[in-house]
Design an enzyme around this catalytic site. Sequence first.
Site, mmCIF file in Angstrom:
data_model
loop_
_atom_site.group_PDB
_atom_site.id
_atom_site.type_symbol
_atom_site.label_atom_id
_atom_site.label_comp_id
_atom_site.label_asym_id
_atom_site.label_seq_id
_atom_site.Cartn_x
_atom_site.Cartn_y
_atom_site.Cartn_z
ATOM 1 N N LYS A 175 -16.199 10.596 7.218
ATOM 2 C CA LYS A 175 -15.537 9.522 6.467
ATOM 3 C C LYS A 175 -16.459 8.324 6.347
ATOM 4 O O LYS A 175 -16.608 7.729 5.281
ATOM 5 C CB LYS A 175 -14.245 9.114 7.181
ATOM 6 C CG LYS A 175 -13.565 7.933 6.534
ATOM 7 C CD LYS A 175 -12.456 7.358 7.398
ATOM 8 C CE LYS A 175 -13.000 6.584 8.567
ATOM 9 N NZ LYS A 175 -12.013 5.709 9.228
ATOM 10 N N ARG A 182 -19.502 4.987 2.619
ATOM 11 C CA ARG A 182 -20.688 4.150 2.414
ATOM 12 C C ARG A 182 -21.517 4.695 1.257
ATOM 13 O O ARG A 182 -21.962 3.945 0.380
ATOM 14 C CB ARG A 182 -21.536 4.104 3.683
ATOM 15 C CG ARG A 182 -20.964 3.171 4.763
ATOM 16 C CD ARG A 182 -21.721 3.386 6.065
ATOM 17 N NE ARG A 182 -21.311 2.522 7.158
ATOM 18 C CZ ARG A 182 -20.202 2.651 7.878
ATOM 19 N NH1 ARG A 182 -19.329 3.596 7.583
ATOM 20 N NH2 ARG A 182 -19.945 1.827 8.887
ATOM 21 N N ASP A 225 -8.812 8.514 2.248
ATOM 22 C CA ASP A 225 -9.733 7.372 2.298
ATOM 23 C C ASP A 225 -10.836 7.450 1.253
ATOM 24 O O ASP A 225 -11.281 6.428 0.737
ATOM 25 C CB ASP A 225 -10.354 7.249 3.700
ATOM 26 C CG ASP A 225 -9.451 6.451 4.639
ATOM 27 O OD1 ASP A 225 -8.279 6.221 4.277
ATOM 28 O OD2 ASP A 225 -9.922 6.056 5.723
ATOM 29 N N ASN A 241 -5.072 2.541 3.218
ATOM 30 C CA ASN A 241 -5.240 2.013 4.577
ATOM 31 C C ASN A 241 -6.670 2.263 5.046
ATOM 32 O O ASN A 241 -6.916 2.528 6.208
ATOM 33 C CB ASN A 241 -4.230 2.679 5.516
ATOM 34 C CG ASN A 241 -4.086 1.906 6.821
ATOM 35 O OD1 ASN A 241 -4.615 0.793 6.957
ATOM 36 N ND2 ASN A 241 -3.398 2.477 7.787
ATOM 37 N N GLY A 244 -9.939 1.029 6.074
ATOM 38 C CA GLY A 244 -10.608 -0.178 6.565
ATOM 39 C C GLY A 244 -12.020 -0.299 6.030
ATOM 40 O O GLY A 244 -12.430 -1.357 5.543
ATOM 41 N N SER A 278 -14.496 -6.450 14.248
ATOM 42 C CA SER A 278 -14.741 -5.182 13.551
ATOM 43 C C SER A 278 -16.168 -5.194 13.025
ATOM 44 O O SER A 278 -16.598 -6.169 12.409
ATOM 45 C CB SER A 278 -13.747 -5.011 12.396
ATOM 46 O OG SER A 278 -14.183 -3.962 11.561
ATOM 47 N N ASP A 308 -13.378 5.470 18.002
ATOM 48 C CA ASP A 308 -12.451 6.440 17.403
ATOM 49 C C ASP A 308 -12.323 7.694 18.258
ATOM 50 O O ASP A 308 -11.220 8.150 18.571
ATOM 51 C CB ASP A 308 -12.909 6.819 15.994
ATOM 52 C CG ASP A 308 -12.625 5.705 14.993
ATOM 53 O OD1 ASP A 308 -12.046 4.682 15.413
ATOM 54 O OD2 ASP A 308 -12.979 5.856 13.821
ATOM 55 N N LYS A 340 -6.774 -1.327 14.398
ATOM 56 C CA LYS A 340 -7.039 -0.135 13.577
ATOM 57 C C LYS A 340 -5.785 0.253 12.793
ATOM 58 O O LYS A 340 -4.913 -0.577 12.580
ATOM 59 C CB LYS A 340 -7.513 1.012 14.464
ATOM 60 C CG LYS A 340 -8.803 0.706 15.203
ATOM 61 C CD LYS A 340 -10.015 0.852 14.303
ATOM 62 C CE LYS A 340 -11.275 0.611 15.111
ATOM 63 N NZ LYS A 340 -12.479 1.017 14.443
ATOM 64 N N GLU A 341 -5.686 1.524 12.408
ATOM 65 C CA GLU A 341 -4.564 1.980 11.588
ATOM 66 C C GLU A 341 -3.231 1.529 12.171
ATOM 67 O O GLU A 341 -2.263 1.291 11.471
ATOM 68 C CB GLU A 341 -4.595 3.503 11.453
ATOM 69 C CG GLU A 341 -5.570 4.030 10.413
ATOM 70 C CD GLU A 341 -7.021 4.055 10.882
ATOM 71 O OE1 GLU A 341 -7.349 3.367 11.878
ATOM 72 O OE2 GLU A 341 -7.842 4.738 10.229
ATOM 73 N N HIS A 348 -3.857 8.922 11.466
ATOM 74 C CA HIS A 348 -4.386 10.291 11.520
ATOM 75 C C HIS A 348 -4.885 10.690 12.903
ATOM 76 O O HIS A 348 -4.658 11.805 13.361
ATOM 77 C CB HIS A 348 -5.517 10.432 10.500
ATOM 78 C CG HIS A 348 -6.608 9.396 10.628
ATOM 79 N ND1 HIS A 348 -7.920 9.676 10.430
ATOM 80 C CD2 HIS A 348 -6.569 8.077 10.950
ATOM 81 C CE1 HIS A 348 -8.646 8.579 10.599
ATOM 82 N NE2 HIS A 348 -7.845 7.595 10.914
ATOM 83 N N ARG A 349 -5.543 9.771 13.582
ATOM 84 C CA ARG A 349 -6.148 10.152 14.867
ATOM 85 C C ARG A 349 -5.097 10.395 15.955
ATOM 86 O O ARG A 349 -5.289 11.197 16.846
ATOM 87 C CB ARG A 349 -7.161 9.106 15.331
ATOM 88 C CG ARG A 349 -8.278 8.933 14.358
ATOM 89 C CD ARG A 349 -9.613 8.564 14.957
ATOM 90 N NE ARG A 349 -10.551 8.415 13.863
ATOM 91 C CZ ARG A 349 -11.119 9.420 13.207
ATOM 92 N NH1 ARG A 349 -10.902 10.663 13.577
ATOM 93 N NH2 ARG A 349 -11.913 9.209 12.185
ATOM 94 N N LYS A 396 -5.618 11.309 5.849
ATOM 95 C CA LYS A 396 -6.550 10.166 5.729
ATOM 96 C C LYS A 396 -7.999 10.627 5.839
ATOM 97 O O LYS A 396 -8.869 10.137 5.117
ATOM 98 C CB LYS A 396 -6.228 9.143 6.810
ATOM 99 C CG LYS A 396 -6.956 7.826 6.649
ATOM 100 C CD LYS A 396 -6.366 6.791 7.596
ATOM 101 C CE LYS A 396 -6.731 5.378 7.182
ATOM 102 N NZ LYS A 396 -8.113 5.041 7.358
#
Length: 669
Positions: A25, A30, A52, A94, A96, A178, A329, A356-357, A401-402, A429
């Site tokens: 991701k 990027r 995402d 969502n 980030g 962040s 993460d 985070k989320e 998701h995590r 996500k």
Amino acid sequence: MFKTRFLDLPPLATAAGTVRLPGSKSISNRVLLLAGLCAGTTVIHDLLDSDDTRVMLDALRALGCGVAMDEAVVRINGIGGALAAREADIFLGNSGTSVRSVTAALAVLATTQGGRFALHGVPRMHERPIGDLVDALRPLGCVIDYTGVDGFPPLQLGDGATHALNLDAPIRVRGDVSSQFLTGLLQAMCLVAGDRDIVIEVVGELISKPYIAITLNLLARFGVKVRNEQWARFTIPQSSRLSSPGAIPVEGDASSASYFVALGAIAADPAAPVRVEGMGSASIQGDLAFVGAAQAMGANVLLGDNWVEVSRGSWPLKAITLDCNHIPDAAMTLAVMALYAHGTTRLTNIASWRVKETDRIAAMATELRKLGATVAEGADFIEVTPPATWQPAAIHTYDDHRIAMCFSLAAFNPAGLPVRILDPQCVGKTFPDYFETLFGVVTARERGVPIITVDGPTASGKGTLASALAQRLGYHFLDSGAVYRATALAAMRSGTRADDEQRLAQLATNLDLHFPPGQILMGDQDVTETLRLEEVGALASKISAFPLVRAALRTLQLSFHRLPGLVADGRDMGTVIFPGADLKIFLTASAATRAERRYKQLISKGISANIDSLRAELEARDARDQTRAVSPLRPAADAMLLDNSALTVEASVDAVLNAWQQRRPFDAS
Ligand code: DC
């Protein structure tokens, strides 16, 4: 992807096999933005396809970038640093990374070139801080307005007029909330580094440095070599310009890999490890370091350039104390591995979890406690002690998701309890096929995979009920009538006589049937509709009386019993094929009701019918199904009888789901 309200993971036993990771991701988003900002075409291989990346692709389209996709690659035609669209409303879900990066780049472009862009996301995104980034950009002259609450999206970038930026002084940005703020600035400032060096200074300790390393690495591939002084001061050299690398591959996602690395450590025999392909020692992602953390907990690891193989080493796992700032993460996966450790695991320096989320420290603590673990939490740490007694739990996933992915590992609990994951579609996500991939490399405990059977006479609505149940639970669906019908169709097509038991059984053995969602294929021919024809059903009813035919079709039917569960409908599902089923329904309706339903069905298809003869036929078929010597139609002794003559489909489905819920160890959710 599972779009059910919940997914019950049966108690799992072992893991083995190979997993091919979806694209990273962090790299995907990027690369997408950089490809969109630079000139020329960039061909991206193995891009992640998920929520995402979809929002980022939409943003690029809104900005006038060309986006072309085929199976294997995505081609982005960049704007070359010049706004192609001056106004757009951009929704970033969502994500980030997307919000922070797009904000910085668009603030710079809109301000210097006269654009005006609205940027927003889901409600949770409007609670995730962006003030530090805005505070870094405004002193340069970037026009940014908060259109909701100060410090948070939604934002308006630019006011339609052109303004010069003041880039003489170093840009100062906080690094301790962040790292995405710094990532956003680094990418954006490449757009305006024409005639001077641009210096960015980090205020406070920079967190999540490996993510900045990814940013720097990718900027280099897009032609900009940023000078990094101790992660505190970054210089984009004068005359830097983003230029397309032409083609660029995306590595597998190292954070997604963590679940399978953990899986190996928890449940794979060293002789048959879990192999994860798509990332390895050559990866540029910081979450590669998770592999070391898993090793510290006892995992047996073999690491290649682009793969890792993991199996159980120490068991129980070893409790660890670890500063997780560099793997925020993947560290969530460690918190779940801690359930299988001897002693207390302490993960520190994870304050970023709170923004985070969801507030991940609070969420992890709450859900781990549901399983019976003892958990201590603080502003920036979590401490997990395994349950003395495991509890069945319905895990809230907070649209994160995590949380969904890491808690799936709790299904290996020694108590043999299933684990309910609420709203499993949140994995979309970053890893839409997460659960399917998981089911591909694990086995359930003996008798762990649940079965619901729905038996009953013809036209009682079994198929409708059973397929609706399967859909609501995310289970496989076996329409066993279809295998008898397919045998009948094969007999009709090959001219096989209806009394030639041997040949019919042979046809049944050699059926080449496939069941893609909502379809039945025979060979490569779609026979979904043909199988429903009256004459096919009538012949199926006749040939289904032959013991050899029934025996020949048994293996095929049993093969539907797979993770995460099965709903099977037919005549002998609960009595003969799956006598150990967890819930057996015997569905009936009066002959009059059934004849009427069949009549309406036929009429709606434009087929003329006579209700009395339909009823007579139904009754004849009932008699045949009920009196045949083998597997006669009758309710299993432990079946729940359901007469749906006066029930809507929804009401029948709810009645069965209620009965099912009562047999599950979870509170109704
Ligand atoms: O459910 P159906 O109408 O598609 O089934 C067609 C015929 O197949 C039915 O008349 C009897 C037979 N059958 C069976 O004997 N056992 C099953 N489990 C399913 C169907």
